[in-house]
Design a protein around this motif. Structure first.
Motif, PDB file in Angstrom:
ATOM      1  N   THR A  73      -6.561 -49.233  10.571  1.00  0.00           N
ATOM      2  CA  THR A  73      -6.201 -47.916  11.108  1.00  0.00           C
ATOM      3  C   THR A  73      -4.854 -47.440  10.571  1.00  0.00           C
ATOM      4  O   THR A  73      -4.079 -46.816  11.289  1.00  0.00           O
ATOM      5  CB  THR A  73      -6.163 -47.959  12.648  1.00  0.00           C
ATOM      6  N   ASN A  74      -4.595 -47.708   9.297  1.00  0.00           N
ATOM      7  CA  ASN A  74      -3.337 -47.257   8.710  1.00  0.00           C
ATOM      8  C   ASN A  74      -3.272 -45.736   8.719  1.00  0.00           C
ATOM      9  O   ASN A  74      -4.229 -45.071   8.302  1.00  0.00           O
ATOM     10  CB  ASN A  74      -3.228 -47.741   7.265  1.00  0.00           C
ATOM     11  N   PRO A  75      -2.170 -45.146   9.191  1.00  0.00           N
ATOM     12  CA  PRO A  75      -2.028 -43.693   9.115  1.00  0.00           C
ATOM     13  C   PRO A  75      -2.087 -43.234   7.663  1.00  0.00           C
ATOM     14  O   PRO A  75      -1.659 -43.957   6.755  1.00  0.00           O
ATOM     15  CB  PRO A  75      -0.641 -43.431   9.721  1.00  0.00           C
ATOM     16  N   TYR A  76      -2.611 -42.049   7.451  1.00  0.00           N
ATOM     17  CA  TYR A  76      -2.737 -41.528   6.091  1.00  0.00           C
ATOM     18  C   TYR A  76      -1.399 -40.959   5.636  1.00  0.00           C
ATOM     19  O   TYR A  76      -0.920 -39.961   6.166  1.00  0.00           O
ATOM     20  CB  TYR A  76      -3.815 -40.446   6.039  1.00  0.00           C
ATOM     21  N   ILE A  77      -0.829 -41.592   4.624  1.00  0.00           N
ATOM     22  CA  ILE A  77       0.445 -41.137   4.066  1.00  0.00           C
ATOM     23  C   ILE A  77       0.351 -40.969   2.557  1.00  0.00           C
ATOM     24  O   ILE A  77       1.357 -40.979   1.854  1.00  0.00           O
ATOM     25  CB  ILE A  77       1.602 -42.102   4.407  1.00  0.00           C
ATOM     26  N   GLY A  78      -0.870 -40.835   2.038  1.00  0.00           N
ATOM     27  CA  GLY A  78      -1.030 -40.584   0.620  1.00  0.00           C
ATOM     28  C   GLY A  78      -1.657 -41.718  -0.138  1.00  0.00           C
ATOM     29  O   GLY A  78      -1.621 -41.731  -1.370  1.00  0.00           O
ATOM     30  N   ARG A  79      -2.247 -42.689   0.548  1.00  0.00           N
ATOM     31  CA  ARG A  79      -2.914 -43.805  -0.111  1.00  0.00           C
ATOM     32  C   ARG A  79      -4.375 -43.823   0.323  1.00  0.00           C
ATOM     33  O   ARG A  79      -4.721 -43.408   1.422  1.00  0.00           O
ATOM     34  CB  ARG A  79      -2.249 -45.145   0.237  1.00  0.00           C
ATOM     35  N   GLU A  80      -5.235 -44.357  -0.551  1.00  0.00           N
ATOM     36  CA  GLU A  80      -6.649 -44.438  -0.246  1.00  0.00           C
ATOM     37  C   GLU A  80      -6.940 -45.603   0.694  1.00  0.00           C
ATOM     38  O   GLU A  80      -6.142 -46.529   0.818  1.00  0.00           O
ATOM     39  CB  GLU A  80      -7.457 -44.615  -1.541  1.00  0.00           C
ATOM     40  N   PHE A  81      -8.108 -45.571   1.323  1.00  0.00           N
ATOM     41  CA  PHE A  81      -8.558 -46.654   2.193  1.00  0.00           C
ATOM     42  C   PHE A  81      -9.975 -47.037   1.816  1.00  0.00           C
ATOM     43  O   PHE A  81     -10.762 -46.194   1.403  1.00  0.00           O
ATOM     44  CB  PHE A  81      -8.538 -46.219   3.666  1.00  0.00           C
ATOM     45  N   ASN A  86      11.759 -38.184   2.850  1.00  0.00           N
ATOM     46  CA  ASN A  86      12.868 -39.077   3.188  1.00  0.00           C
ATOM     47  C   ASN A  86      12.908 -40.399   2.418  1.00  0.00           C
ATOM     48  O   ASN A  86      13.938 -41.072   2.436  1.00  0.00           O
ATOM     49  CB  ASN A  86      12.842 -39.387   4.690  1.00  0.00           C
ATOM     50  N   ILE A  87      11.817 -40.792   1.780  1.00  0.00           N
ATOM     51  CA  ILE A  87      11.860 -42.058   1.049  1.00  0.00           C
ATOM     52  C   ILE A  87      12.652 -41.892  -0.241  1.00  0.00           C
ATOM     53  O   ILE A  87      12.827 -40.782  -0.750  1.00  0.00           O
ATOM     54  CB  ILE A  87      10.450 -42.593   0.756  1.00  0.00           C
ATOM     55  N   ALA A  88      13.106 -43.007  -0.770  1.00  0.00           N
ATOM     56  CA  ALA A  88      13.971 -42.981  -1.949  1.00  0.00           C
ATOM     57  C   ALA A  88      13.227 -42.547  -3.206  1.00  0.00           C
ATOM     58  O   ALA A  88      13.816 -41.954  -4.112  1.00  0.00           O
ATOM     59  CB  ALA A  88      14.590 -44.367  -2.153  1.00  0.00           C
ATOM     60  N   ASP A  89      11.930 -42.856  -3.296  1.00  0.00           N
ATOM     61  CA  ASP A  89      11.157 -42.514  -4.491  1.00  0.00           C
ATOM     62  C   ASP A  89       9.931 -41.687  -4.104  1.00  0.00           C
ATOM     63  O   ASP A  89       8.805 -42.159  -4.179  1.00  0.00           O
ATOM     64  CB  ASP A  89      10.733 -43.774  -5.248  1.00  0.00           C
ATOM     65  N   PRO A  90      10.126 -40.442  -3.669  1.00  0.00           N
ATOM     66  CA  PRO A  90       8.994 -39.635  -3.185  1.00  0.00           C
ATOM     67  C   PRO A  90       8.035 -39.284  -4.309  1.00  0.00           C
ATOM     68  O   PRO A  90       8.401 -39.252  -5.490  1.00  0.00           O
ATOM     69  CB  PRO A  90       9.691 -38.384  -2.633  1.00  0.00           C
ATOM     70  N   ASP A  91       6.798 -39.017  -3.922  1.00  0.00           N
ATOM     71  CA  ASP A  91       5.802 -38.518  -4.863  1.00  0.00           C
ATOM     72  C   ASP A  91       6.173 -37.078  -5.200  1.00  0.00           C
ATOM     73  O   ASP A  91       6.190 -36.208  -4.336  1.00  0.00           O
ATOM     74  CB  ASP A  91       4.411 -38.585  -4.215  1.00  0.00           C
ATOM     75  N   ARG A  92       6.438 -36.818  -6.453  1.00  0.00           N
ATOM     76  CA  ARG A  92       6.898 -35.482  -6.847  1.00  0.00           C
ATOM     77  C   ARG A  92       5.831 -34.415  -6.630  1.00  0.00           C
ATOM     78  O   ARG A  92       6.143 -33.224  -6.539  1.00  0.00           O
ATOM     79  CB  ARG A  92       7.327 -35.493  -8.314  1.00  0.00           C
ATOM     80  N   PHE A 130      -7.188 -34.803   7.130  1.00  0.00           N
ATOM     81  CA  PHE A 130      -6.569 -33.496   6.923  1.00  0.00           C
ATOM     82  C   PHE A 130      -5.391 -33.235   7.863  1.00  0.00           C
ATOM     83  O   PHE A 130      -4.577 -32.344   7.611  1.00  0.00           O
ATOM     84  CB  PHE A 130      -7.607 -32.382   7.070  1.00  0.00           C
ATOM     85  N   ASN A 131      -5.272 -34.005   8.952  1.00  0.00           N
ATOM     86  CA  ASN A 131      -4.132 -33.826   9.845  1.00  0.00           C
ATOM     87  C   ASN A 131      -2.806 -34.200   9.187  1.00  0.00           C
ATOM     88  O   ASN A 131      -1.741 -33.898   9.730  1.00  0.00           O
ATOM     89  CB  ASN A 131      -4.313 -34.650  11.120  1.00  0.00           C
ATOM     90  N   ALA A 132      -2.876 -34.859   8.025  1.00  0.00           N
ATOM     91  CA  ALA A 132      -1.639 -35.210   7.314  1.00  0.00           C
ATOM     92  C   ALA A 132      -0.971 -33.993   6.704  1.00  0.00           C
ATOM     93  O   ALA A 132       0.241 -34.012   6.443  1.00  0.00           O
ATOM     94  CB  ALA A 132      -1.939 -36.235   6.209  1.00  0.00           C
ATOM     95  N   PHE A 133      -1.739 -32.908   6.509  1.00  0.00           N
ATOM     96  CA  PHE A 133      -1.217 -31.770   5.763  1.00  0.00           C
ATOM     97  C   PHE A 133      -0.715 -30.668   6.689  1.00  0.00           C
ATOM     98  O   PHE A 133      -1.162 -29.515   6.628  1.00  0.00           O
ATOM     99  CB  PHE A 133      -2.293 -31.257   4.808  1.00  0.00           C
ATOM    100  N   GLN A 134       0.247 -31.061   7.557  1.00  0.00           N
ATOM    101  CA  GLN A 134       0.911 -30.101   8.429  1.00  0.00           C
ATOM    102  C   GLN A 134       2.351 -30.559   8.637  1.00  0.00           C
ATOM    103  O   GLN A 134       2.641 -31.765   8.621  1.00  0.00           O
ATOM    104  CB  GLN A 134       0.168 -29.958   9.759  1.00  0.00           C
ATOM    105  N   PRO A 135       3.266 -29.603   8.772  1.00  0.00           N
ATOM    106  CA  PRO A 135       4.675 -29.961   8.934  1.00  0.00           C
ATOM    107  C   PRO A 135       4.893 -30.943  10.081  1.00  0.00           C
ATOM    108  O   PRO A 135       4.314 -30.798  11.161  1.00  0.00           O
ATOM    109  CB  PRO A 135       5.357 -28.619   9.212  1.00  0.00           C
TER     110      PRO A 135
END
Length: 288
Positions: A188-196, A84-90, A69-74
């Motif tokens: 220990t991949n940081p959570y950026i929107g992919r499952e583990f 910033n990525i070229a093909d962001p998740d809309r 849940f720490n991923a969901f903060q500015p």
């Protein structure tokens, strides 16, 4: 068929390599959790006792946990990446950047012990490291105690509160979860929107929540008569809190959902199991 034939050739060609690389062991974990939910603020507190069994041939001096849940903060890695990525998740875009404080997500571990010894727990983004007081040898197990507070983020994707169908709590990736350890080391991949992938084990989870809410969770509900809402023959409490006690064996995660408008249907299969269906009825958000 040609497709099955080609798939068979592919499996046959890869099998010797896969067997040679498989380590022959996997880690094991047992979680016991007590969760108290403050529904109006979308916050909850948790107390967790974990037994971690080291089946690997390696000695371990630290154990990392996912703090999704720490991923969901500015300013989080997920937020910066999605802007910033070229093909962001809309579905994400700049939504995290615009979340007000009461709609952001976070998990804060307040206490950590191994046995009776207080230990250091250092969080960095979506990963927290627990330092063991002594090395965990191969074949041995350790008992970890964590206490934490958390806030459920406004729905961005997969989990959070108030999704597009109007479900108030969709609780996935919601607790401090031990990272996987295999022959490649800690994952220990940081959570950026992919499952583990996770560690297989057992879950014993009690969720205390306002009586107006119905909960569906992983595993088996152990106290249906106390919960009401169509479970067992007991009445539904009209006020106060209900303790929902779930047990799940041989799984690698625990998820749950809660809403005051859930409908619960039961179907007894002939010579089979009893099936429970929990869903949103026709609402302003549309029919399922």
């Amino acid at each position: 068929t040609p497709r099955l034939f080609l798939l068979g050739l592919l499996i046959a060609s890869l099998s010797p390599i896969a067997l040679a690389q498989y380590p022959g062991w996997q880690q094991e974990v047992d979680y016991t959790m007590d969760i108290t939910v403050d529904a109006p603020t979308h916050r909850y507190s948790g107390v967790m006792d974990v037994t971690y069994i080291n089946h690997s041939p390696d000695a371990l001096d630290r154990i990392p946990f996912h703090l999704f849940f720490n991923a969901f903060q500015p300013g989080s890695m997920m937020d910066v990446r999605s802007r910033n990525i070229a093909d962001p998740d809309r579905r994400v875009g700049d939504r995290i950047l615009g979340l007000p404080e009461d709609e952001q997500g976070w998990i804060q571990v307040n206490a950590a012990r191994v046995g009776k010894t207080e230990v250091e727990f250092e969080a960095n983004g979506t990963i927290g490291w627990l330092t063991l007081p002594k090395t965990l040898a191969p074949g041995k197990k350790t008992k970890i105690h964590l206490e934490w507070d958390a806030q459920v983020p406004r729905q961005v994707r997969r989990s959070g509160w108030m999704n597009a169908q109007g479900v108030e709590f969709s609780m996935t990736q919601w607790y401090p979860k031990i990272c996987e350890y295999d022959h490649h080391g800690w994952h220990t991949n940081p959570y950026i929107g992919r499952e583990f992938h996770g560690v297989w084990g057992h879950f014993d989870v009690t969720i205390s929540m306002d009586a107006a809410y119905m909960i569906g969770g992983t595993g088996t509900l152990e106290n249906p008569e106390e919960c009401g809402h169509g479970y067992g023959d007991g009445p539904t409490p009209s006020e106060g809190m209900i303790d929902w006690h779930f047990v799940a064996a041989d799984v690698h995660d625990f998820a749950w959902a809660a809403d005051p408008d859930f409908v619960h249907d039961v179907l007894d299969m002939e010579d089979g199991p009893t099936l429970h269906f929990i869903y949103q009825a026709d609402t302003a958000y549309g029919a399922w």
